[in-house]
Motif scaffolding. Structure first.
Motif, PDB file in Angstrom:
ATOM      1  N   VAL A   1       8.555  -3.527   5.126  1.00 48.14           N
ATOM      2  CA  VAL A   1       7.292  -4.177   5.492  1.00 48.14           C
ATOM      3  C   VAL A   1       6.155  -3.216   5.154  1.00 48.14           C
ATOM      4  CG1 VAL A   1       5.942  -5.176   7.389  1.00 48.14           C
ATOM      5  CG2 VAL A   1       8.440  -5.491   7.317  1.00 48.14           C
ATOM      6  N   HIS A   2       5.064  -3.752   4.592  1.00 46.95           N
ATOM      7  CA  HIS A   2       3.955  -2.896   4.161  1.00 46.95           C
ATOM      8  C   HIS A   2       2.642  -3.664   4.200  1.00 46.95           C
ATOM      9  CE1 HIS A   2       5.396  -4.990   0.558  1.00 46.95           C
ATOM     10  NE2 HIS A   2       4.111  -4.987   0.183  1.00 46.95           N
ATOM     11  N   SER A   3       1.561  -2.945   3.984  1.00 47.86           N
ATOM     12  CA  SER A   3       0.218  -3.547   4.044  1.00 47.86           C
ATOM     13  C   SER A   3      -0.745  -2.671   3.259  1.00 47.86           C
ATOM     14  CB  SER A   3      -0.238  -3.596   5.504  1.00 47.86           C
ATOM     15  OG  SER A   3      -1.613  -3.935   5.590  1.00 47.86           O
ATOM     16  N   VAL A   4      -1.826  -3.277   2.823  1.00 49.48           N
ATOM     17  CA  VAL A   4      -2.929  -2.448   2.352  1.00 49.48           C
ATOM     18  C   VAL A   4      -3.443  -1.679   3.576  1.00 49.48           C
ATOM     19  CG1 VAL A   4      -4.649  -4.287   2.651  1.00 49.48           C
ATOM     20  CG2 VAL A   4      -5.094  -2.452   1.028  1.00 49.48           C
ATOM     21  N   GLY A   5      -3.919  -0.446   3.361  1.00 49.99           N
ATOM     22  CA  GLY A   5      -4.273   0.408   4.494  1.00 49.99           C
ATOM     23  C   GLY A   5      -5.678   0.180   5.029  1.00 49.99           C
TER      24      GLY A   5
ATOM     25  N   ILE B   1     -12.995   5.005  -3.395  1.00 52.25           N
ATOM     26  CA  ILE B   1     -12.309   3.818  -3.924  1.00 52.25           C
ATOM     27  C   ILE B   1     -10.815   4.137  -3.937  1.00 52.25           C
ATOM     28  CG2 ILE B   1     -11.971   2.293  -5.895  1.00 52.25           C
ATOM     29  CD1 ILE B   1     -14.863   2.806  -6.721  1.00 52.25           C
ATOM     30  N   ARG B   2      -9.990   3.247  -3.407  1.00 59.16           N
ATOM     31  CA  ARG B   2      -8.528   3.436  -3.433  1.00 59.16           C
ATOM     32  C   ARG B   2      -7.988   2.790  -4.715  1.00 59.16           C
ATOM     33  NH1 ARG B   2      -3.729   0.783  -1.660  1.00 59.16           N
ATOM     34  NH2 ARG B   2      -4.492  -0.734  -3.165  1.00 59.16           N
ATOM     35  N   TRP B   3      -7.421   3.650  -5.573  1.00 59.06           N
ATOM     36  CA  TRP B   3      -6.879   3.193  -6.855  1.00 59.06           C
ATOM     37  C   TRP B   3      -5.363   3.296  -6.829  1.00 59.06           C
ATOM     38  CZ3 TRP B   3     -10.163   1.567 -10.743  1.00 59.06           C
ATOM     39  CH2 TRP B   3     -11.505   1.951 -10.633  1.00 59.06           C
TER      40      TRP B   3
ATOM     41  N   PRO C   1       0.756  -6.948   7.557  1.00 59.04           N
ATOM     42  CA  PRO C   1       2.154  -6.624   7.281  1.00 59.04           C
ATOM     43  C   PRO C   1       2.909  -7.795   6.655  1.00 59.04           C
ATOM     44  CG  PRO C   1       1.765  -6.818   9.665  1.00 59.04           C
ATOM     45  CD  PRO C   1       0.433  -6.917   9.002  1.00 59.04           C
ATOM     46  N   HIS C   2       3.660  -7.481   5.605  1.00 53.99           N
ATOM     47  CA  HIS C   2       4.418  -8.522   4.894  1.00 53.99           C
ATOM     48  C   HIS C   2       5.492  -7.846   4.063  1.00 53.99           C
ATOM     49  CE1 HIS C   2       1.620  -7.109   1.803  1.00 53.99           C
ATOM     50  NE2 HIS C   2       2.512  -7.525   0.929  1.00 53.99           N
ATOM     51  N   THR C   3       6.406  -8.650   3.535  1.00 49.13           N
ATOM     52  CA  THR C   3       7.280  -8.152   2.469  1.00 49.13           C
ATOM     53  C   THR C   3       7.025  -9.020   1.247  1.00 49.13           C
ATOM     54  OG1 THR C   3       9.126  -9.545   3.182  1.00 49.13           O
ATOM     55  CG2 THR C   3       9.091  -7.276   4.005  1.00 49.13           C
ATOM     56  N   ASP C   4       7.371  -8.489   0.078  1.00 51.12           N
ATOM     57  CA  ASP C   4       7.063  -9.185  -1.158  1.00 51.12           C
ATOM     58  C   ASP C   4       8.185 -10.147  -1.540  1.00 51.12           C
ATOM     59  OD1 ASP C   4       4.725  -7.735  -1.184  1.00 51.12           O
ATOM     60  OD2 ASP C   4       5.549  -6.160  -2.463  1.00 51.12           O
ATOM     61  N   GLN C   5       7.796 -11.119  -2.379  1.00 54.72           N
ATOM     62  CA  GLN C   5       8.742 -12.189  -2.713  1.00 54.72           C
ATOM     63  C   GLN C   5       9.419 -11.958  -4.071  1.00 54.72           C
ATOM     64  OE1 GLN C   5       7.663 -16.139  -1.683  1.00 54.72           O
ATOM     65  NE2 GLN C   5       6.331 -15.512   0.013  1.00 54.72           N
TER      66      GLN C   5
ATOM     67  N   VAL D   1       3.699  -4.435 -15.220  1.00 47.99           N
ATOM     68  CA  VAL D   1       3.628  -4.042 -13.805  1.00 47.99           C
ATOM     69  C   VAL D   1       2.671  -5.025 -13.117  1.00 47.99           C
ATOM     70  CG1 VAL D   1       4.104  -1.619 -14.284  1.00 47.99           C
ATOM     71  CG2 VAL D   1       1.723  -2.408 -14.162  1.00 47.99           C
ATOM     72  N   ARG D   2       2.590  -4.939 -11.801  1.00 51.67           N
ATOM     73  CA  ARG D   2       1.729  -5.894 -11.072  1.00 51.67           C
ATOM     74  C   ARG D   2       0.262  -5.707 -11.431  1.00 51.67           C
ATOM     75  NH1 ARG D   2       4.035  -5.736  -4.859  1.00 51.67           N
ATOM     76  NH2 ARG D   2       6.239  -5.520  -5.432  1.00 51.67           N
ATOM     77  N   GLY D   3      -0.112  -4.469 -11.717  1.00 52.79           N
ATOM     78  CA  GLY D   3      -1.488  -4.191 -12.095  1.00 52.79           C
ATOM     79  C   GLY D   3      -2.118  -3.101 -11.258  1.00 52.79           C
ATOM     80  N   VAL D   4      -3.414  -2.926 -11.478  1.00 52.32           N
ATOM     81  CA  VAL D   4      -4.184  -1.908 -10.756  1.00 52.32           C
ATOM     82  C   VAL D   4      -4.839  -2.593  -9.558  1.00 52.32           C
ATOM     83  CG1 VAL D   4      -6.037  -0.215 -10.886  1.00 52.32           C
ATOM     84  CG2 VAL D   4      -4.640  -0.694 -12.918  1.00 52.32           C
ATOM     85  N   TYR D   5      -4.517  -2.097  -8.362  1.00 55.79           N
ATOM     86  CA  TYR D   5      -5.039  -2.685  -7.127  1.00 55.79           C
ATOM     87  C   TYR D   5      -6.069  -1.721  -6.547  1.00 55.79           C
ATOM     88  CZ  TYR D   5      -1.212  -6.153  -7.111  1.00 55.79           C
ATOM     89  OH  TYR D   5      -0.350  -7.182  -7.416  1.00 55.79           O
ATOM     90  N   ILE D   6      -7.304  -2.229  -6.424  1.00 56.29           N
ATOM     91  CA  ILE D   6      -8.439  -1.383  -6.066  1.00 56.29           C
ATOM     92  C   ILE D   6      -8.992  -1.834  -4.718  1.00 56.29           C
ATOM     93  CG2 ILE D   6     -10.682  -0.562  -6.898  1.00 56.29           C
ATOM     94  CD1 ILE D   6      -9.846  -1.734  -9.686  1.00 56.29           C
TER      95      ILE D   6
HETATM   96  O1  LIG Z   1      -2.832  -2.747  -2.233  1.00 59.26           O
HETATM   97  C1  LIG Z   1      -2.033  -2.431  -1.353  1.00 59.26           C
HETATM   98  O2  LIG Z   1      -2.082  -1.341  -0.755  1.00 59.26           O
HETATM   99  C2  LIG Z   1      -0.915  -3.373  -0.968  1.00 59.26           C
HETATM  100  C3  LIG Z   1      -0.638  -4.439  -1.983  1.00 59.26           C
HETATM  101  C4  LIG Z   1       0.536  -5.285  -1.624  1.00 59.26           C
HETATM  102  O3  LIG Z   1       1.139  -5.185  -0.617  1.00 59.26           O
HETATM  103  C5  LIG Z   1       1.012  -6.309  -2.552  1.00 59.26           C
HETATM  104  O4  LIG Z   1       0.304  -6.622  -3.496  1.00 59.26           O
HETATM  105  O5  LIG Z   1       2.103  -6.857  -2.357  1.00 59.26           O
END
Ligand SMILES: O=C(O)CCC(=O)C(=O)O
Ligand SMILES: [Fe+2]
Length: 319
Positions: A255-259, A266-268, A173-177, A147-152
């Motif tokens: 389209v999404h973003s970190v909040g 801590i956002r896990w 805002p972005h979309t993933d590649q 998986v992509r991993g743990v994003y904190i």
């Molecule tokens: O950490 C997040 O909430 C967003 C992460 C994200 O958009 C990404 O890694 O593509």
């Protein structure tokens, strides 16, 4: 101007005994995401969180000379972490483009945990998660090896009272590649309002789908950038709040973003990618195509469908 987000909690559209109800599937198709509340196994989650904390404390380097030390039990230490500077990304080799651990002020990405069995068991290979992905996308999913991993996302000392209308500029805002079909974001702790919740632009998947040449492979048209900007300026983004163990499933073109994070938690989050089981390109071919993202298990399809009228023709949608 980018629009600010509103806090969003998934309405209960579940039906007892159904993996994904008709109302949930309609919601997913309309908005491009679906939150399944508390579907992760709490025992696996608790054990995983212990291991992730231990890993974080052992492996992420603190700035030399800093008096700051992180402690799980002391929330005061969570604010404004002082990590060591990052050296530039490797330009070749297996980690080309991305370090196994990224530490950039308030954001830490533990990509290096992405292939651990306890992480794979917790999210992408968990039977409840898998049956949702299989119901939405396909019975024949590509076997997941990472998986992509743990994003904190760490909290910060509260800044001067910024007006909420201005918060839009903090969003990215972005979309993933690479290859994007169905993704999942699992919350490992409760995500409260304005504490960095994963933020989505509802309905943007329908517009962004048409900004690519192919259904899943990264293949943006020349109008992609303008449409992305228009989405960020016109669609009100939803910051998803949910309890620990909840999983956000989202269409890969959403389209999404970190909040926005103004709080003390801590956002896990744990991010994973699902695709249909089809032949994919090799690592070398990904590098040649400038689409080498080793930390994602979403590899370019060798043969992908050109975008046509029906954006759901490759999806099971419970059928
Ligand atoms: O950490 C997040 O909430 C967003 C992460 C994200 O958009 C990404 O890694 O593509
Ligand atoms: Fe992303």
């Amino acid at each position: 101007m980018q629009r600010p987000s509103v806090v969003f909690e998934m309405p209960d559209l579940t039906i007892a005994g159904e993996v994904v109800s008709k109302a949930e599937m309609d919601f997913f198709c309309e908005y491009g995401f679906l939150v399944k509340k508390r579907i992760l196994d709490p025992d696996k989650l608790e054990a995983a969180l212990d291991r992730i904390w231990t890993h974080l404390l052992a492996k992420v380097p603190v700035k030399p000379g800093s008096a700051w030390t992180l402690s799980r039990d002391d929330k005061q230490t969570w604010k404004d972490p002082e990590w060591a500077e990052m050296v530039p990304h490797p330009v070749d080799g297996p980690f080309q483009g991305r370090h196994p651990i990224e530490h950039m002020r308030r954001i830490v990405k533990l990509h290096d945990l992405g292939s651990e069995n306890y992480i794979l068991d917790l999210l992408p290979n968990d039977p409840r998660v898998r049956e949702v992905a299989e119901t939405i996308l396909s019975r024949d999913l590509r076997a997941i090896t990472r998986v992509r991993g743990v994003y904190i996302v760490f909290p910060s000392e509260p800044q001067s009272e910024e007006k909420l209308e201005d918060q839009g500029r903090f969003l990215g805002p972005h979309t993933d590649q690479v290859c994007q079909q169905l993704n999942a974001c699992g919350y490992l702790e409760d995500v409260n309002p304005r504490n960095g919740g994963f933020t989505v632009y509802p309905g943007s998947h329908k517009r962004m789908f048409r900004e690519h040449r192919y259904e899943a492979n990264w293949s943006p048209l020349s109008s992609f950038r303008d449409t992305l900007k228009e989405v960020a300026e016109t669609i009100e983004p939803y910051e998803i709040v949910a309890e620990k163990g909840s999983v956000v499933f989202w269409h890969g073109r959403t389209v999404h973003s970190v909040g926005v994070h103004l709080g003390a938690d801590i956002r896990w989050a744990l991010f994973a990618d699902f695709t249909r089981n089809q032949p994919v390109l090799t690592d070398e071919e990904h590098k040649d195509a400038n689409q080498y993202e080793w930390f994602k298990d979403a590899k370019l399809f060798r043969v992908d469908e050109p975008v046509g009228d029906d954006m759901w023709r490759s999806w099971r949608l419970g059928g």
